[in-house]
Design a protein around this motif. Structure first.
Motif, PDB file in Angstrom:
ATOM      1  N   ARG A  93       0.667  -1.221   0.061  1.00  0.00           N
ATOM      2  CA  ARG A  93      -0.028  -0.151   0.022  1.00  0.00           C
ATOM      3  C   ARG A  93       0.916   1.260  -0.019  1.00  0.00           C
ATOM      4  NH1 ARG A  93      -2.942   2.683   4.313  1.00  0.00           N
ATOM      5  NH2 ARG A  93      -1.811   1.477   5.898  1.00  0.00           N
ATOM      6  N   THR A  94       0.321   2.262  -0.852  1.00  0.00           N
ATOM      7  CA  THR A  94       1.005   3.576  -0.885  1.00  0.00           C
ATOM      8  C   THR A  94       0.499   4.612  -0.330  1.00  0.00           C
ATOM      9  OG1 THR A  94       2.097   3.155  -2.925  1.00  0.00           O
ATOM     10  CG2 THR A  94       2.070   5.373  -2.453  1.00  0.00           C
ATOM     11  N   TYR A 146       9.947   6.349   0.501  1.00  0.00           N
ATOM     12  CA  TYR A 146      10.489   5.485   1.396  1.00  0.00           C
ATOM     13  C   TYR A 146       9.628   4.317   1.820  1.00  0.00           C
ATOM     14  CZ  TYR A 146       8.441   8.277   5.195  1.00  0.00           C
ATOM     15  OH  TYR A 146       7.807   8.904   6.054  1.00  0.00           O
ATOM     16  N   THR A 147      10.121   3.373   2.472  1.00  0.00           N
ATOM     17  CA  THR A 147       9.007   2.447   3.105  1.00  0.00           C
ATOM     18  C   THR A 147       9.090   2.311   4.495  1.00  0.00           C
ATOM     19  OG1 THR A 147      10.651   0.733   3.073  1.00  0.00           O
ATOM     20  CG2 THR A 147       9.296   0.659   1.085  1.00  0.00           C
ATOM     21  N   GLY A 206       1.612  -2.686  11.786  1.00  0.00           N
ATOM     22  CA  GLY A 206       3.011  -3.404  11.484  1.00  0.00           C
ATOM     23  C   GLY A 206       3.220  -3.800  10.091  1.00  0.00           C
ATOM     24  N   GLU A 207       2.176  -3.372   9.088  1.00  0.00           N
ATOM     25  CA  GLU A 207       2.152  -3.710   7.850  1.00  0.00           C
ATOM     26  C   GLU A 207       3.230  -2.618   7.143  1.00  0.00           C
ATOM     27  OE1 GLU A 207      -0.921  -2.318   4.052  1.00  0.00           O
ATOM     28  OE2 GLU A 207      -1.416  -1.961   6.001  1.00  0.00           O
ATOM     29  N   PRO A 208       3.844  -3.489   5.971  1.00  0.00           N
ATOM     30  CA  PRO A 208       4.896  -2.336   5.396  1.00  0.00           C
ATOM     31  C   PRO A 208       4.209  -1.795   4.609  1.00  0.00           C
ATOM     32  CG  PRO A 208       5.097  -4.865   4.996  1.00  0.00           C
ATOM     33  CD  PRO A 208       3.794  -5.022   5.817  1.00  0.00           C
ATOM     34  N   ILE A 209       4.436  -0.464   4.423  1.00  0.00           N
ATOM     35  CA  ILE A 209       3.712   0.562   3.519  1.00  0.00           C
ATOM     36  C   ILE A 209       4.891   1.372   2.709  1.00  0.00           C
ATOM     37  CG2 ILE A 209       1.754   0.785   4.745  1.00  0.00           C
ATOM     38  CD1 ILE A 209       2.820   3.374   5.967  1.00  0.00           C
ATOM     39  N   ARG A 210       4.468   1.703   1.709  1.00  0.00           N
ATOM     40  CA  ARG A 210       5.436   2.698   0.847  1.00  0.00           C
ATOM     41  C   ARG A 210       4.695   4.333   1.048  1.00  0.00           C
ATOM     42  NH1 ARG A 210       4.753   0.682  -3.939  1.00  0.00           N
ATOM     43  NH2 ARG A 210       6.254  -0.823  -3.754  1.00  0.00           N
TER      44      ARG A 210
END
Length: 158
Positions: free
Chosen positions: A2-3, A74-75, A81-85
């Motif tokens: 997700r961005t 950046y990420t 805790g979900e990785p996001i852009r």
């Protein structure tokens, strides 16, 4: 992934001492950078720039010019805790120093200090911020800003 889009605002605070133009910079996580932060709900870009500059440098000032904006990606992780852009746009302003003390910066900043503008251009960690500082230097060297600043000082005296 997700961005998320973020809008921030910040500034370059300047003063002239003994013929030398000095600017305030901060050190965060061992990187020299410009003070900036997220625009809060109901807040304008200039208002955010002044607030963030005050929080991160301990300095108060007056916006005299818009310097432009930078963008970067950046990420990170969301609160869950979900990785996001993150796509971030930061608007920068040139701010004339009025009062304050760099020793009064907030706890997220390791150090705030005044540097001659030429030293600041060389020491900033990020190329986009070095370019923003070069724009500030060009504007500060221009005769139109000097005339504008002199007129503002005359107005505030009388």
């Amino acid at each position: 992934m997700r961005t998320v889009r973020e809008i921030s605002s910040g500034g370059i605070v300047y003063r002239r001492r003994k013929g030398v133009t000095e600017v305030a910079v901060i050190r965060v996580r061992d990187r020299w950078c410009l003070p900036k932060g997220r625009v809060e709900e109901g807040e304008g870009l200039q208002e955010t720039a002044l607030r963030e500059v005050c929080e991160e440098t301990g300095l108060e000032g007056k916006v005299v010019a818009k310097l432009g904006d930078i963008t970067y990606r950046y990420t990170n992780k969301s609160k869950e805790g979900e990785p996001i852009r993150i796509f971030k746009r930061v608007y920068f302003y040139l701010i004339r120093f009025l009062k304050g003390d760099v020793a009064r910066h907030d706890e997220e900043v390791e150090e705030a200090c005044w540097l001659p503008i030429e030293v600041a251009v060389r020491n900033l960690s990020y190329p986009t911020e070095r370019e923003t500082m070069r724009k500030a230097r060009t504007l500060l060297d221009s005769s139109s800003l000097k005339r504008h600043s002199a007129a503002v000082r005359r107005t505030h005296r009388g």
